[in-house]
Motif scaffolding. Structure first.
Motif, PDB file in Angstrom:
ATOM      1  N   GLN A  49      57.398  19.648  23.971  1.00  0.00           N
ATOM      2  CA  GLN A  49      57.951  20.728  23.140  1.00  0.00           C
ATOM      3  C   GLN A  49      57.318  22.074  23.480  1.00  0.00           C
ATOM      4  O   GLN A  49      57.962  23.109  23.398  1.00  0.00           O
ATOM      5  N   GLU A  50      56.060  22.049  23.924  1.00  0.00           N
ATOM      6  CA  GLU A  50      55.415  23.298  24.361  1.00  0.00           C
ATOM      7  C   GLU A  50      56.107  23.882  25.591  1.00  0.00           C
ATOM      8  O   GLU A  50      55.995  25.064  25.888  1.00  0.00           O
ATOM      9  N   GLU A  51      56.809  23.022  26.324  1.00  0.00           N
ATOM     10  CA  GLU A  51      57.526  23.497  27.523  1.00  0.00           C
ATOM     11  C   GLU A  51      58.957  23.944  27.176  1.00  0.00           C
ATOM     12  O   GLU A  51      59.753  24.238  28.066  1.00  0.00           O
ATOM     13  N   ASN A  52      59.281  23.926  25.871  1.00  0.00           N
ATOM     14  CA  ASN A  52      60.630  24.316  25.408  1.00  0.00           C
ATOM     15  C   ASN A  52      61.743  23.464  26.021  1.00  0.00           C
ATOM     16  O   ASN A  52      62.776  23.979  26.440  1.00  0.00           O
ATOM     17  N   ILE A  53      61.518  22.169  26.061  1.00  0.00           N
ATOM     18  CA  ILE A  53      62.528  21.253  26.594  1.00  0.00           C
ATOM     19  C   ILE A  53      63.099  20.478  25.411  1.00  0.00           C
ATOM     20  O   ILE A  53      62.330  19.993  24.564  1.00  0.00           O
ATOM     21  N   PRO A  54      64.432  20.360  25.315  1.00  0.00           N
ATOM     22  CA  PRO A  54      65.026  19.596  24.199  1.00  0.00           C
ATOM     23  C   PRO A  54      64.419  18.188  24.143  1.00  0.00           C
ATOM     24  O   PRO A  54      64.337  17.508  25.167  1.00  0.00           O
ATOM     25  N   TYR A  55      63.999  17.781  22.936  1.00  0.00           N
ATOM     26  CA  TYR A  55      63.261  16.520  22.782  1.00  0.00           C
ATOM     27  C   TYR A  55      63.929  15.651  21.724  1.00  0.00           C
ATOM     28  O   TYR A  55      64.232  16.109  20.628  1.00  0.00           O
ATOM     29  N   TYR A  56      64.174  14.394  22.078  1.00  0.00           N
ATOM     30  CA  TYR A  56      64.739  13.429  21.116  1.00  0.00           C
ATOM     31  C   TYR A  56      63.699  12.340  20.914  1.00  0.00           C
ATOM     32  O   TYR A  56      63.119  11.852  21.882  1.00  0.00           O
ATOM     33  N   SER A  57      63.502  11.947  19.645  1.00  0.00           N
ATOM     34  CA  SER A  57      62.533  10.863  19.467  1.00  0.00           C
ATOM     35  C   SER A  57      63.248   9.586  19.048  1.00  0.00           C
ATOM     36  O   SER A  57      64.284   9.617  18.374  1.00  0.00           O
TER      37      SER A  57
END
Length: 358
Positions: A49-57
């Motif tokens: 998330q620090e890299e600003n990449i869409p994240y799904y958990s």
């Protein structure tokens, strides 16, 4: 299916995430969009998330080789995770899934397979971990770090690529590293790093040896969260940090020698930077023994000195540091001549060749 979208997965420890970080800038340069599937609370979430990449958990369960009551509930979590991953992949429509291993990756890889999306996996260690063993059935290719790993991979799926090295690690400044540590003397610098969680036995041995060490060296000690020793805050020539991020490249550039655990990412970074090193692998009591195999491979190739954790004490440490210093040039030359290179380009080649077949 989007021809330029890749879902990455991998987590549980920083080692299952950092190689992904090394690949992302190169993939973006080539026009790929990157999204990530990880666990709810794993270390990967914060890093990605620090890299600003869409994240799904997704829901994850650990697959253990030993008896534990959670073995009865975790398979349900894995099944739930597969269904969640399948749904996300169906919605995102990636052209490929790239898996770095760790338990979160298993549901994602199976979810991709169920959607007919090709999977490329990467194995850092000499013997594939349980997650990658399961994933290999559903993967088109498995990129490996060590030549020895190829014999463990069936169906001609293994490709020797090395491991991807973060480009910025090669951009450090020695002067900046020295400035950040505020070292007053010109003594050679030893950096000590015990993995993302730190290592109690390495920390203790270094601190017990400090009096001797500081006669000849400056020490940068990355000791892991919660492991600072307040009594040593103002000791001249000794700097301790819980965790470093942007400073790491400068500390590596400033270091003449490195003492480290033997996780695959770290040791390949030391090889790329040609840093004479002593490896202290995690013992087989605390792990599946992969670090011992990694370290022995590097010792056999002439890149490293190895001290087994059970043998570690002040006397042996000081003796091996002397040995390292005496043979510094030989170690650097051997590393320079190594054919094991930064794996970033080789892995991207494998990804693109799988896409061309798809």
């Amino acid at each position: 299916m989007s021809h330029k979208k890749i879902i990455m997965t991998g987590g549980g420890s920083a080692g299952h995430v950092t190689p992904n970080l090394a690949l992302i800038p190169k993939l973006k340069e080539k026009g790929y969009q990157i999204e990530y599937i990880g666990s709810e609370n794993g270390i990967e979430r914060k890093i990605i998330q620090e890299e600003n990449i869409p994240y799904y958990s997704i829901s994850t369960g650990k697959l253990r080789r030993y008896f534990d009551l959670k073995n009865f509930t975790d398979p349900f979590k894995v099944v739930k995770g597969i269904l969640e991953a399948k749904k996300i992949i169906k919605k995102v429509k990636p052209c490929l899934v790239f898996s770095k291993g760790g338990f979160v990756s298993v549901p994602v890889v199976i979810g991709a397979y169920l959607n007919g999306v090709p999977v490329v996996a990467h194995e850092s260690d000499i013997t594939p971990g349980l997650a990658n063993k399961i994933s290999s059935k559903y993967s088109k290719k498995i990129c490996v770090t060590f030549p020895e790993t190829l014999e463990h991979i069936k169906d001609n799926k293994g490709v020797l690529t090395g491991t991807p090295i973060r480009y910025e690690l090669l951009q450090g400044s020695r002067l900046e590293g020295i400035r950040l540590c505020n070292f007053k003397s010109e003594k050679p610098i030893i950096m000590v790093i015990g993995g993302s969680l730190g290592s109690a036995i390495i920390n203790e041995t270094i601190r017990n040896s400090l009096k001797e060490l500081l006669k000849n060296y400056n020490i940068i000690h990355i000791c892991g969260n919660g492991n600072l020793d307040n009594k040593l805050t103002n000791v001249d020539g000794y700097r301790q940090f819980e965790y470093v991020k942007y400073e790491l490249k400068h500390f590596l550039a400033a270091s003449d020698y490195v003492i480290s655990r033997a996780g695959a990412n770290t040791i390949f970074e030391l090889l790329a930077l040609k840093k004479p090193n002593i490896l202290i692998p995690l013992s087989a009591k605390a792990s599946r023994g992969d670090q011992i195999l990694n370290a022995n491979s590097f010792k056999k190739n002439g890149f490293s000195i190895v001290i087994q954790e059970d043998d570690l004490n002040t006397e042996i440490l000081l003796e091996e540091i002397k040995h390292l210093e005496k043979n510094k040039e030989i170690f650097v030359r051997t590393m320079k001549n190594s054919s094991l290179k930064n794996g970033t380009d080789a892995i991207i080649k494998v990804i693109e060749s799988c896409l061309n077949e798809a």
